[in-house]
Write an enzyme that holds these catalytic residues in place. Sequence first.
Site, mmCIF file in Angstrom:
data_model
loop_
_atom_site.group_PDB
_atom_site.id
_atom_site.type_symbol
_atom_site.label_atom_id
_atom_site.label_comp_id
_atom_site.label_asym_id
_atom_site.label_seq_id
_atom_site.Cartn_x
_atom_site.Cartn_y
_atom_site.Cartn_z
ATOM 1 N N GLU A 1 0.823 -1.214 0.000
ATOM 2 C CA GLU A 1 0.000 0.000 0.000
ATOM 3 C C GLU A 1 0.855 1.261 0.000
ATOM 4 O O GLU A 1 0.748 2.098 0.902
ATOM 5 C CB GLU A 1 -0.965 -0.012 1.194
ATOM 6 C CG GLU A 1 -1.987 -1.115 1.092
ATOM 7 C CD GLU A 1 -3.134 -0.993 2.090
ATOM 8 O OE1 GLU A 1 -3.144 -0.052 2.895
ATOM 9 O OE2 GLU A 1 -4.022 -1.854 2.053
ATOM 10 N N GLU B 1 -4.300 -9.042 1.480
ATOM 11 C CA GLU B 1 -4.989 -8.701 2.728
ATOM 12 C C GLU B 1 -6.487 -8.816 2.523
ATOM 13 O O GLU B 1 -7.005 -8.438 1.468
ATOM 14 C CB GLU B 1 -4.653 -7.263 3.192
ATOM 15 C CG GLU B 1 -3.300 -7.162 3.845
ATOM 16 C CD GLU B 1 -2.947 -5.757 4.326
ATOM 17 O OE1 GLU B 1 -3.845 -5.035 4.808
ATOM 18 O OE2 GLU B 1 -1.760 -5.403 4.214
#
Length: 901
Positions: free
Chosen positions: A436, A511
């Site tokens: 991210e 995730e």
Amino acid sequence: MKFNSLFFVLIFVFFTSVVHAQRTIDKIDKDWRFAFGGAIGTNEDYGFSSAYFSYLAKAGFGDGPASSKFDDRSWQRIQLPHDWMTQLIFSPNASPSHGYKAGGKGFANHSIGWYRKNIFIPKADKGKIISIKFDGVFRNSKVWLNGFYLGNEESGYNSFNYDVTPYVNYGKENVLTVRVNATEEEGWFYEGAGIYRDVYLVKTNPIHIKDDGIFITPQLNKALTHSEVNIKNIITNDGASHQKITVENTLYDPNGTLLKNVDTIVAIGKVLSDISIPLSISVDNPQLWDTDNPLLYSLQTKIYDNNHVLLDSTSEHFGIRSIFMDPTKGFFLNGKHIKLKGTNNHQSHAGVGTALNEGMIYYRLQKLKAMGSNAYRGSHYPLSPVFLDACDRLGILVIEENRLMGINPMHLRNVRKMIERDYNHPSIFSWSIGNEEWMIEGNNKGVEIADYIQNYIQTLDSSRYMTAGLSNGFKVGMSSNIQVMGYNYLGNGDIQDHYEHHQLQPSMGTEEGSTFATRGIYKTDSLKQYESAYDRKPRPSFYSIEEGWYYYAKREYLSGVFFWTGFDYRGEPTPYSWPSVTSYFGMMDLCGFPKDDYYYLQSWWQSKPMLHILPHWNWVGSESKNIKVVTYSNLDEVELFLNGHSLGKKEMPINSHLYWNVPYQKGVLSAAGYRNGNIVLRDSVVTSGPVDHLDLQLENDSLSQSKGIYVVKVKALDKFGYFVPDAKNSFTIKNSSQYKILGVGNGDPTSHAPENYDTIYQQKVLNFRKLDSTLHFVINSFSANNSCIFTIYTDSSFKVKTIMLNGKMIHSKSTGIFEVSNELLKKENSIRIVSYDRNVKLGEQNSHTLRMIIQQKIKLKENQLSLFNGLAQIIIQSEQLPKLESVKTKNVFTLSIGDVK
Ligand code: GAL
């Protein structure tokens, strides 16, 4: 002496002298000294770097604690691994990311940690290359040996080592000093502070196998009948000799049987250079490494000089296995399709923080395995070598992740260090280049950087995959050029759409989840900051655990998924802030006690019959009200009973759960699980009475215990032996000195109870005042706890005549360490120091500094620990099985460990 025995003695002498030349690796985790330094002010930092010529100006000029002359006797004795944050209190002013521990950023007195260790190096070691190897220090560490500055490692996650050969004092003690600066954070999660991984003293011959210098790449054929084991040995010459050496590689199969021995003769040429020796060994009918049967081969590499004297030897384990990620069909291990059933995790645990020793690592990984998990994403940084060894041995597939993305020497060095160190672990199937990275993942900068790093990784390791955790809509940027697409959350974009546009790109869910749950809580209480443990959608753009798994299980092209997270961790207390100090995302709490989602995953992740019922059945006051009862099971049908009456049998939908609304009535709520029409398992929850006693159970298995760790589960039971699910009772621990309590916890995300059983409290006293014109100095008062052990230390440069505590002389020698008995201490104490040195000045340049450290060992007070929803945990370090006893006297619970008077 008979000829025979003389012969054996001579042989022994010969061999022991040869053995001397070989590599030795000693873990040096014991007998360290620790003290807090100061981020602001030289005085607070023991005068470090205040000399006219600093350690950066002249070789060997380390001053303050970096000097070998520094007196550290009043410092705390500790053992590694060590995370100093566990000693600190929680504060609302501290960093939420770091779990509100009052250290690091913003806490100048608890952001610098000094470590010192004496190491004796015998004269016989002269001529060897001596180095110190650190598995990981959080963070920004500087290291000295005998005052010689060795270097700085900024990363809190890298391993690093220093050649100390020229700085060693042979036949003497050598002082290793480490200054750790944990002021800055690298993550947005708890990272601990200090030397939280192992340290080793390594001695080798000048001609030796390079550290991380054995690379093993087994190539398995499609039919799984043959493997070519490609090996690269890197030999370093740190000495002056030019000679021919023999490099011997011996391969052993998983049973320890010698398979093949290959000798290579090479000329060692230039001093201070490496040579690389490639070779290949064929293995027919290899015994494969997989997640059920993680079989490990080993390669022993030895080097001999031209007289066939052994110079060095190392042993590396590795696994023969193939990995393949098909863009449409998913993940294949040894040609067999498996779904990656993974969790993400950070490395903190109740009581010990990030100082996870081997026993704790095994305990945690075995908990994940028992949930049916076969994969682990080390989010978001490189793991420790012992951790990866454990994954190899337990059969857990790993994504190892780089910390910070970039293409500059610092970034690439970190990637290279991770890959070179961890190259031989069969458990690692993919490197992750980052997570991210919001500034770049969705644009061309990200594409460029990802290309660069992936090309770089290919030069180091082309046998594994490369991925990144991406969250930026899955439409633009890195999601098109990352080798294996890593989806972070269903809610962040359209996975199906991305797949349809990228049919050549393998993919997985790096995730998913990020649900909120508190163990044993079934009604969210936002005042108390507890979240219901029923599986549910936590936020509009996130999904429940079941929704997440359902999505991934249904799509063959998705190689698998990694839930956020296996365990709760310190920091990131979303959706709350202070006073919550841990996360709520885990399938297990901070102690590793399962929440109910653990059982949902277990029901679909592993094949052993299982059945779990929730919630608990203590709902006094809710009589006749409907309670939602959920069962998780991998059996065909489940029937529910309340006090013996059937509430109906239902068929279990695949990858789902069953539920009933049951009007509450106290008693026994039980479930029966059926397979092929027969009852296979039962589970029940029972309305319990009040707590009668605390039961103590060892939670970790013999493998984890063999590493010297005993994890004790404290469980509240009523007088019939039924679990009391809402018990919050407090208790006291008494332990004999034989056993060290590493930490305590109960999994409550809002608990501010101390984690360390014995907390060492250090108080630095700098505010001495000159009392009269000649030689008296006083400090007005300092506070002491009656139950403390107390030490006073004065700077060795200061000539002391007498020291008075509360008007009584406590010592009359010039300098050093002063032990003071408890009887002399009051709540408020005053110290007066009389000096010989009439001209002494304090606190001015080129004058003496008078400094004192008060060290108090504070034992937890009675009843300072408590259960959370019926459970607590005690982590004990011991060579042998500790004797455990639980006693109740007049409603006071005392747990004793060992023989306590
Ligand atoms: C993700 C992030 C994780 C963690 C998680 C919490 O976006 O990658 O590190 O912060 O959110 O939901």
